[in-house]
Design an enzyme around this catalytic site. Structure first.
Site, mmCIF file in Angstrom:
data_model
loop_
_atom_site.group_PDB
_atom_site.id
_atom_site.type_symbol
_atom_site.label_atom_id
_atom_site.label_comp_id
_atom_site.label_asym_id
_atom_site.label_seq_id
_atom_site.Cartn_x
_atom_site.Cartn_y
_atom_site.Cartn_z
ATOM 1 N N ASN A 61 -2.120 0.262 6.760
ATOM 2 C CA ASN A 61 -1.709 -1.088 7.285
ATOM 3 C C ASN A 61 -0.779 -1.768 6.388
ATOM 4 O OD1 ASN A 61 -3.622 -1.951 5.396
ATOM 5 N ND2 ASN A 61 -4.593 -3.341 7.038
ATOM 6 N N HIS A 91 -2.276 -5.529 1.507
ATOM 7 C CA HIS A 91 -3.474 -6.115 1.158
ATOM 8 C C HIS A 91 -3.330 -7.483 0.937
ATOM 9 C CE1 HIS A 91 -7.769 -6.965 -0.023
ATOM 10 N NE2 HIS A 91 -6.948 -7.415 -1.225
ATOM 11 N N TYR A 102 -12.360 -2.033 -4.091
ATOM 12 C CA TYR A 102 -12.723 -2.125 -2.778
ATOM 13 C C TYR A 102 -14.427 -2.306 -2.843
ATOM 14 C CZ TYR A 102 -8.197 -2.376 -0.275
ATOM 15 O OH TYR A 102 -7.020 -2.339 0.269
ATOM 16 N N LYS A 160 0.826 -1.113 0.100
ATOM 17 C CA LYS A 160 -0.017 -0.129 -0.009
ATOM 18 C C LYS A 160 1.087 1.430 0.016
ATOM 19 C CE LYS A 160 -4.017 -2.224 2.204
ATOM 20 N NZ LYS A 160 -4.998 -2.144 3.405
ATOM 21 N N GLU A 168 -10.100 -10.137 -7.624
ATOM 22 C CA GLU A 168 -9.069 -8.950 -7.504
ATOM 23 C C GLU A 168 -7.666 -9.186 -8.570
ATOM 24 O OE1 GLU A 168 -7.783 -9.189 -3.313
ATOM 25 O OE2 GLU A 168 -9.580 -8.362 -2.734
HETATM 26 P P1 CMP Z 1 -7.404 -4.589 3.428
HETATM 27 O O1 CMP Z 1 -6.984 -5.870 3.776
HETATM 28 O O2 CMP Z 1 -6.853 -4.065 2.440
HETATM 29 O O3 CMP Z 1 -8.908 -4.933 3.524
HETATM 30 C C1 CMP Z 1 -9.738 -3.562 3.579
HETATM 31 C C2 CMP Z 1 -9.139 -2.710 4.138
HETATM 32 O O4 CMP Z 1 -9.930 -1.565 4.865
HETATM 33 C C3 CMP Z 1 -8.346 -2.894 5.307
HETATM 34 O O5 CMP Z 1 -7.229 -3.775 4.732
HETATM 35 C C4 CMP Z 1 -8.086 -1.580 5.899
HETATM 36 O O6 CMP Z 1 -6.859 -0.831 5.183
HETATM 37 C C5 CMP Z 1 -9.069 -0.961 5.774
HETATM 38 N N1 CMP Z 1 -10.015 -1.161 7.003
HETATM 39 C C6 CMP Z 1 -10.527 -2.329 7.536
HETATM 40 N N2 CMP Z 1 -11.339 -2.212 8.695
HETATM 41 C C7 CMP Z 1 -11.261 -0.829 8.840
HETATM 42 C C8 CMP Z 1 -11.648 0.199 9.867
HETATM 43 N N3 CMP Z 1 -12.382 -0.389 10.887
HETATM 44 N N4 CMP Z 1 -11.442 1.324 9.939
HETATM 45 C C9 CMP Z 1 -10.643 1.940 8.936
HETATM 46 N N5 CMP Z 1 -10.052 0.984 7.909
HETATM 47 C C10 CMP Z 1 -10.203 -0.148 7.781
#
Ligand code: CMP
Length: 138
Positions: free
Chosen positions: A113, A116, A50, A10, A127
């Site tokens: 984070n 993904h 998404y 990311k 995806e």
């Molecule tokens: P990812 O695995 O890419 O899947 C969806 C993404 O949404 C997740 O990682 C985070 O980057 C984001 N995400 C998931 N839950 C939350 C949350 N509670 N608040 C903010 N972002 C979130």
């Protein structure tokens, strides 16, 4: 079972020069990079990727973040690749991620984070072709 999964490094992690470090963690566990490229998504492309989260409160913020800078998208292949990639990444929320996982080491918060990975074969089937055509997956 041999599986393919879609992984994204990311914008937060790309900005911190962590591309090599993150790819190494997958390769060291015996997973194989079947396809890889650096791209910058538009807001609309991030929203399409998404789309399953479109009703979530974090959808706008997440898609702003995912289109703020370059990402690295890749297809990772291996036995049980979907679950193994998720284990190496750690929990979505870095506060809950196990020691030694990518998110424990590099994620800033639950949204920013670092990585993904597809969460199921059904997600991977959506995806992978979102970013790669068949002739790009080797
Ligand atoms: P990812 O695995 O890419 O899947 C969806 C993404 O949404 C997740 O990682 C985070 O980057 C984001 N995400 C998931 N839950 C939350 C949350 N509670 N608040 C903010 N972002 C979130």
């Amino acid at each position: 079972m041999m599986e393919k999964t879609l992984v994204i490094i990311k914008p937060d992690a790309v900005k911190k020069n962590l591309i090599g470090e993150i790819i190494s963690r997958f390769e060291k566990q015996g997973l194989r990079i079947a396809a890889l490229k650096k791209i910058k998504m538009t807001k609309e492309q991030a929203k399409g990727f998404y789309i399953v989260h479109k009703e979530r409160p974090f959808y706008e913020s997440l898609t702003d973040f995912m289109s703020e800078g370059p990402v690295v998208v890749m297809v990772i292949e291996g036995d049980d690749a979907i679950a193994r990639v998720r284990k190496i990444m750690g929990a979505t929320n870095p506060a809950q991620a196990e020691e030694g996982t990518i998110r424990k080491d590099f994620a800033e918060n639950i949204e920013r984070n670092a990585v993904h990975g597809s969460d199921s074969p059904q997600s991977a089937a959506y995806e992978i072709p979102y970013f790669f055509s068949a002739i790009e997956i080797l």
